[in-house]
Write an enzyme that holds these catalytic residues in place. Sequence first.
Site, PDB file in Angstrom:
ATOM      1  N   HIS A 246      17.826  -7.210 -34.201  1.00  0.00           N
ATOM      2  CA  HIS A 246      19.126  -7.889 -34.263  1.00  0.00           C
ATOM      3  C   HIS A 246      19.665  -8.131 -32.861  1.00  0.00           C
ATOM      4  CE1 HIS A 246      23.190  -8.725 -35.999  1.00  0.00           C
ATOM      5  NE2 HIS A 246      23.555  -8.322 -34.804  1.00  0.00           N
ATOM      6  N   GLU A 250      19.774 -12.013 -30.942  1.00  0.00           N
ATOM      7  CA  GLU A 250      21.038 -12.596 -30.494  1.00  0.00           C
ATOM      8  C   GLU A 250      20.998 -12.926 -29.007  1.00  0.00           C
ATOM      9  OE1 GLU A 250      23.576 -13.646 -32.179  1.00  0.00           O
ATOM     10  OE2 GLU A 250      22.807 -12.985 -34.115  1.00  0.00           O
ATOM     11  N   LYS A 253      18.862 -15.998 -28.375  1.00  0.00           N
ATOM     12  CA  LYS A 253      19.585 -17.229 -28.744  1.00  0.00           C
ATOM     13  C   LYS A 253      20.533 -17.653 -27.629  1.00  0.00           C
ATOM     14  CE  LYS A 253      21.485 -16.270 -32.690  1.00  0.00           C
ATOM     15  NZ  LYS A 253      22.355 -16.560 -33.853  1.00  0.00           N
ATOM     16  N   ASN A 254      21.270 -16.682 -27.079  1.00  0.00           N
ATOM     17  CA  ASN A 254      22.206 -16.999 -25.996  1.00  0.00           C
ATOM     18  C   ASN A 254      21.479 -17.563 -24.785  1.00  0.00           C
ATOM     19  OD1 ASN A 254      24.313 -16.071 -27.565  1.00  0.00           O
ATOM     20  ND2 ASN A 254      24.535 -14.126 -26.499  1.00  0.00           N
TER      21      ASN A 254
END
Length: 403
Positions: A246, A250, A253-254
């Site tokens: 998780h 994230e 993605k950033n």
Amino acid sequence: MDAKEKQKMIDEYSHFNPTPMSIKQFVEFGRSLTVSGKELCARSSFEFLRRELLVRLANIMKEIHLLPESLLSQSSTKIVQHWYEQSFFEVLNYEHADPHDPEIIKKFTADLTTIRNRHAGVVETMAQGVVELKNSAEGLVDSATRSSIQYFLDRFYMMRISIRMLINQHTILFGGEKPFSAQHVGTIDPECDLQAVVDDAYVNARSLCETYYTRAPELQIHCINTVDKERNSSAKIVYVPSHLYHITFELFKNSMRALCERTEEMATLAPIQVVIVKSAEDVAIKMSDLGGGIPQKYMPRLFEYMFSTAPAPVGNEGMNVVPMAGYGYGLPLSRLYARYFHGDLQVYSMHGYGTDAIIYLKTLSESASELLPVFNKSVLRQYKTSRTHGWSSNQSKFQVEWG
């Protein structure tokens, strides 16, 4: 049971502190099934959870009532309140049940699955409540209200992570659910290969990035193991792979969004560089990109809920994919997952150049204990001041204060 009696039961259980568990304790209990027997262990888990879940639910339910009325009155917040109340009293039904009756334990396990499924949309529903508040007539939220909401959401989502952890361990060990692999103990992998989890998160983030931008940066990854010299090219610890996935998903993605949007005119994208270092006490995973960085004025707000440096996501009719960014929950939730077992997530940035994100995890499973919110008098004061008391951990430095 009328409303007064219900509130009395919630008040009663909120007076107890949650009992933090370490990863080592979770694993040792799971492995004891082969020695003590599944029936005896199921009984022990039942007796622990029927009280511990009530304590954790009651502690966070008391805090929900302390939220500003402007947020409490939103329809989505009321839905979440109802879910927690319903789950509390479903567990309360087992308060005096016979732990020696296998049928009772079987039904309890099934009810835990129902509770977990009911709460599957809690993050999104509570987020919607905040959106409703911002869009309401009282949408100009003052700083004191923002501070209270931020403080509450950190504690609320951390407690949710912990409750799901307890339920998942029980339902996998004693229900019909299967672990991810034969070596898993519930959701915990005693030989969690950190690089393999990071690689998996990268592949899925890359696929999402290519959907939005038609391209994605490459990954350069380097692993340093200072503990097991003969396994210098890999780093394994006892951990929950889904939590690390998780966090890294994230972060990927950033980084990918920043790289793609900064270098639209360039033929190639600079790679994302990941370094994993395992030492005797800690694991550090550093993720670096050359995506242009973040202005310093945004850094203090980086872990605020509903704050994002990306524009709000627009509807993707016909696209069955999650948005790359825009909701603002990626970083704060990722930090909670890291902190849950006494790790951390820190972000450093040079505007105009790039960003480094560093994930810290505990190498030793006995040191990786739950960090849990506790409802007490100092928490009552927190909703009126800027102080941050009220966390429970079996590591003493977190007993009094953590913020």
